[in-house]
Design a protein around this motif. Sequence first.
Motif, short mmCIF file in Angstrom:
data_model
loop_
_atom_site.label_atom_id
_atom_site.label_comp_id
_atom_site.label_asym_id
_atom_site.label_seq_id
_atom_site.Cartn_x
_atom_site.Cartn_y
_atom_site.Cartn_z
N VAL A 185 49.30 30.26 42.87
CA VAL A 185 48.37 31.03 42.04
C VAL A 185 48.59 30.72 40.56
N PRO A 186 47.54 30.75 39.75
CA PRO A 186 47.70 30.47 38.32
C PRO A 186 48.29 31.63 37.52
N MET A 203 27.19 31.38 37.35
CA MET A 203 28.03 32.60 37.39
C MET A 203 29.44 32.26 37.86
N THR A 204 30.45 32.75 37.15
CA THR A 204 31.84 32.47 37.50
C THR A 204 32.24 33.20 38.78
N LYS A 205 32.83 32.45 39.69
CA LYS A 205 33.33 33.07 40.92
C LYS A 205 34.56 33.90 40.58
N LEU A 206 34.61 35.12 41.09
CA LEU A 206 35.74 36.01 40.80
C LEU A 206 37.01 35.53 41.48
N GLY A 207 38.14 35.78 40.83
CA GLY A 207 39.41 35.45 41.43
C GLY A 207 39.79 36.45 42.51
N ILE A 233 50.67 31.64 34.27
CA ILE A 233 50.50 32.73 33.32
C ILE A 233 51.20 33.97 33.87
N GLU A 234 51.95 34.66 33.03
CA GLU A 234 52.67 35.84 33.49
C GLU A 234 52.18 37.10 32.78
N ILE A 235 52.05 38.18 33.57
CA ILE A 235 51.62 39.47 33.02
C ILE A 235 52.68 40.52 33.35
N PRO A 236 53.63 40.77 32.46
CA PRO A 236 54.56 41.88 32.69
C PRO A 236 53.81 43.21 32.52
N ILE A 237 54.12 44.16 33.39
CA ILE A 237 53.52 45.50 33.29
C ILE A 237 54.64 46.48 32.99
N PRO A 238 54.86 46.81 31.72
CA PRO A 238 55.96 47.72 31.36
C PRO A 238 55.72 49.11 31.95
N LEU A 239 56.74 49.65 32.61
CA LEU A 239 56.65 50.99 33.19
C LEU A 239 57.84 51.82 32.70
N PRO A 240 57.63 53.09 32.43
CA PRO A 240 58.73 53.91 31.89
C PRO A 240 59.80 54.27 32.90
N PHE A 241 59.45 54.36 34.21
CA PHE A 241 60.39 54.80 35.24
C PHE A 241 61.16 56.03 34.76
N ALA A 254 42.44 42.37 35.66
CA ALA A 254 41.00 42.26 35.88
C ALA A 254 40.37 41.20 34.98
N GLU A 255 40.88 41.03 33.77
CA GLU A 255 40.34 40.01 32.88
C GLU A 255 40.48 38.62 33.48
N HIS A 256 41.63 38.35 34.05
CA HIS A 256 41.86 37.04 34.67
C HIS A 256 41.01 36.87 35.92
N LEU A 257 40.95 37.92 36.73
CA LEU A 257 40.12 37.85 37.95
C LEU A 257 38.66 37.62 37.61
N SER A 258 38.18 38.26 36.56
CA SER A 258 36.79 38.12 36.15
C SER A 258 36.48 36.70 35.67
#
Length: 234
Positions: free
Chosen positions: A31-32, A1-5, A59-67, A85-89
Amino acid sequence: MTKLGRLYGLGIGPGDPELLTLKAHRILTTVPVIAYPSLENGKVLARAIVADFISPDQIEIPIPLPFSVQRSSQPYYDIGAEKIAEHLSEGRDVAVLCLGDPMLYGTFMYIFNRLSGRFAIEVIPGISSVMASAAMLGVPITYRNDVFTILPATLEADILRDRLSVADAAAIMKLGRHFAKVYQILQDLGLLQRALYIERATWKNQAIIPITEVDHNSVTYWSLILVPSHNLPK
């Protein structure tokens, strides 16, 4: 079982990269995966502050927000949280960059609310714009038993007036288009002479302007009014 991040809420301070804590720097550079809010036009303020510490293999995850007051940010946080969550999983740690302190009006709180209980989370405190502004303005905020109040300028005028009328000291954040409203309330309450205005505290383009000289039509969201205590110790 993969250990969660592990998920990190990384307070990166008010704008000056040198105000990053040693712990935040260590996590940021190891952190990766890193995630951060971005405007829909691609502008990424949080990342820009720490850009020199980010490596090409992360790896970068931009989170676009409308502000935008017309559009809710909640669906965007839903999407961002699931990408994280995908990366943490899959066992990868993720650090979410957050201006100021993650738990004080921080964008990270919305990711935290969505993922707490599912993954291990560690929050790394950061210097808030409130504390940074006091330092840049060179004024103590409170003494002894003073009560310090932090208010968002987005509140209704009656609520702002009621809270400010009983505050020993106060900081008013998120000014932007609400500046004129706040200015009038401070004037009505006789607080204008104590009020101090600063924008983009600790940034290279920081500006400290006498509040009576501020152009009401050009106030940025990244501005703050500080009303320090008048109860000076004897």
